[in-house]
Scaffold this motif. Structure first.
Motif, short mmCIF file in Angstrom:
data_model
loop_
_atom_site.label_atom_id
_atom_site.label_comp_id
_atom_site.label_asym_id
_atom_site.label_seq_id
_atom_site.Cartn_x
_atom_site.Cartn_y
_atom_site.Cartn_z
N GLU A 62 0.85 -1.20 0.00
CA GLU A 62 0.00 0.00 0.00
C GLU A 62 0.87 1.24 0.00
N ASN A 63 0.71 2.09 -1.02
CA ASN A 63 1.49 3.34 -1.14
C ASN A 63 2.99 3.10 -0.96
N GLY A 64 3.47 2.03 -1.61
CA GLY A 64 4.90 1.75 -1.57
C GLY A 64 5.40 1.11 -0.29
N LYS A 65 4.48 0.80 0.64
CA LYS A 65 4.90 0.20 1.91
C LYS A 65 4.16 -1.12 2.14
N GLN A 66 4.81 -2.00 2.92
CA GLN A 66 4.18 -3.27 3.26
C GLN A 66 3.28 -3.10 4.48
N LYS A 67 2.06 -3.60 4.37
CA LYS A 67 1.13 -3.57 5.50
C LYS A 67 0.76 -5.01 5.86
N VAL A 68 0.69 -5.27 7.15
CA VAL A 68 0.36 -6.62 7.63
C VAL A 68 -0.95 -6.55 8.40
N TYR A 69 -1.90 -7.39 8.01
CA TYR A 69 -3.21 -7.42 8.66
C TYR A 69 -3.44 -8.77 9.32
N LEU A 70 -3.87 -8.74 10.58
CA LEU A 70 -4.22 -9.94 11.33
C LEU A 70 -5.72 -9.91 11.58
N ASP A 71 -6.43 -10.84 10.99
CA ASP A 71 -7.90 -10.90 11.12
C ASP A 71 -8.53 -9.54 10.83
N GLY A 72 -8.04 -8.88 9.78
CA GLY A 72 -8.60 -7.60 9.34
C GLY A 72 -8.06 -6.37 10.04
N ARG A 73 -7.16 -6.54 11.01
CA ARG A 73 -6.62 -5.42 11.79
C ARG A 73 -5.17 -5.14 11.39
N ASP A 74 -4.85 -3.89 11.17
CA ASP A 74 -3.48 -3.50 10.80
C ASP A 74 -2.55 -3.68 12.02
N VAL A 75 -1.61 -4.63 11.90
CA VAL A 75 -0.68 -4.90 13.02
C VAL A 75 0.77 -4.62 12.60
N THR A 76 0.94 -3.84 11.52
CA THR A 76 2.27 -3.60 10.95
C THR A 76 3.30 -3.17 11.99
N SER A 77 2.93 -2.24 12.86
CA SER A 77 3.90 -1.77 13.86
C SER A 77 3.93 -2.67 15.09
N GLU A 78 2.80 -3.27 15.44
CA GLU A 78 2.73 -4.10 16.65
C GLU A 78 3.61 -5.34 16.59
N ILE A 79 3.90 -5.83 15.38
CA ILE A 79 4.64 -7.10 15.27
C ILE A 79 6.16 -6.91 15.33
N ARG A 80 6.63 -5.68 15.55
CA ARG A 80 8.07 -5.43 15.51
C ARG A 80 8.73 -5.39 16.89
N THR A 81 8.05 -5.88 17.93
CA THR A 81 8.66 -5.88 19.26
C THR A 81 9.48 -7.17 19.46
N ASN A 82 10.38 -7.15 20.44
CA ASN A 82 11.20 -8.33 20.75
C ASN A 82 10.35 -9.50 21.20
N GLN A 83 9.33 -9.18 22.00
CA GLN A 83 8.46 -10.25 22.52
C GLN A 83 7.77 -10.99 21.37
N VAL A 84 7.29 -10.22 20.39
CA VAL A 84 6.60 -10.83 19.24
C VAL A 84 7.62 -11.58 18.37
N SER A 85 8.82 -11.04 18.25
CA SER A 85 9.88 -11.70 17.47
C SER A 85 10.18 -13.08 18.05
N ASN A 86 10.28 -13.16 19.37
CA ASN A 86 10.53 -14.45 20.03
C ASN A 86 9.34 -15.40 19.85
N ALA A 87 8.14 -14.84 19.93
CA ALA A 87 6.93 -15.66 19.74
C ALA A 87 6.88 -16.22 18.31
N ALA A 88 7.33 -15.42 17.34
CA ALA A 88 7.35 -15.85 15.93
C ALA A 88 8.27 -17.05 15.76
#
Length: 210
Positions: A62-88
Motif C-alpha cells: 500500500e502506497n509503496g509500503k508493506q502492510k500486515v493485517y491480522l484478522d482484518g486489523r493492521d498490526v504492521t507496527s505491533e509485530i516489531r517488538t522483541n516479545q513478538v519476534s521471540n513468539a514468531a
C-alpha cells in the motif's frame, strides 16, 4: 543458502518492479502476536493449533509500503517488538503453523504479483512460480559478508567461526526432513560470488524479460 543475499535482493527487486515483497517472517510474527494476545504460550502446540482455523493474515503493498493485517486489523507496527519476534520463532517450529501460513502465502500469490524469498519457496511453497532463482555464493563469500555485517554492528567475531557456522547451517538446511534446501529443477542458478547487488538484480530483470 544462508548469507546468499536472498532478502536484500528480493526487497530491492520488488521495489524496482513496484510489486509486493512478501515478508513471510512478518506472517509468523502476526501469528505469534495472536497467540500472545490470546494468553497462550507460543511454544505450546495446544495453545497455538486451535487458533489456526480462525486466523487470517494478509500482507499487501500500500502506497509503496508493506502492510500486515491480522484478522482484518493492521498490526504492521505491533509485530516489531522483541516479545513478538521471540513468539514468531516459537510458533514457527510447529508444523501445523507452517502448513497454514504456506496456504495463506499461496492465496496472496494468486491475487497479486510478488517476490518471495526463502529456502523452500521454489520447491515447496510456490512450485508453479513464473520465475525461480536459486541464489547462491561460495561459503567463503557468504561467511565474509556475514563477518563484515557483524563487525559493522560492533561485534568482535572470528571469520573462521562464522565460516564454520555457515557450513554447518548449509548441512542442516539441506538435510532436514521437511522442505529441505535444494534447487528446484526449473530454477535458474545465480552465483553472486564477486557480484554487486545491482549486477544480480539486473541479471534477474533480464530473465523476467525473456
Amino acid at each position: 543458502p544462508a548469507g546468499a543475499g536472498k532478502s536484500t535482493i528480493a526487497k530491492l527487486l520488488a521495489e524496482k518492479l513496484g510489486i509486493l515483497y512478501l515478508d513471510t517472517g512478518a506472517m509468523y510474527r502476526a501469528m505469534g502476536l495472536k497467540v500472545l494476545e490470546n494468553g497462550g504460550n507460543p511454544k505450546n502446540p495446544d495453545d497455538v493449533i486451535p487458533l489456526l482455523r480462525d486466523t487470517d493474515i494478509l500482507v499487501q503493498h500500500e502506497n509503496g509500503k508493506q502492510k500486515v493485517y491480522l484478522d482484518g486489523r493492521d498490526v504492521t507496527s505491533e509485530i516489531r517488538t522483541n516479545q513478538v519476534s521471540n513468539a514468531a520463532s516459537d510458533v514457527g517450529t510447529i508444523p501445523e503453523v507452517r502448513v497454514k501460513l504456506v496456504e495463506l502465502q499461496r492465496q496472496i500469490a494468486d491475487k497479486t504479483s510478488l517476490v518471495m524469498d526463502g529456502r523452500d519457496i521454489g520447491t515447496y511453497v510456490m512450485p508453479n512460480a513464473s520465475l525461480k532463482i536459486f541464489l547462491t555464493a561460495s561459503s567463503e563469500e557468504r561467511a565474509r559478508r556475514r563477518w563484515v555485517e557483524l563487525r559493522e554492528k560492533g561485534m568482535d567475531v572470528d571469520y573462521n567461526t562464522v565460516l564454520q557456522e555457515i557450513i554447518q547451517r548449509d548441512y542442516n538446511d539441506s538435510n532436514r526432513s521437511f522442505a529441505p534446501l535444494r534447487k528446484a529443477d526449473d530454477a535458474v542458478l545465480i552465483d553472486s560470488t564477486g557480484k554487486s547487488i545491482e549486477q544480480v538484480i539486473e541479471e534477474i530483470e533480464d530473465l523476467l524479460k525473456i
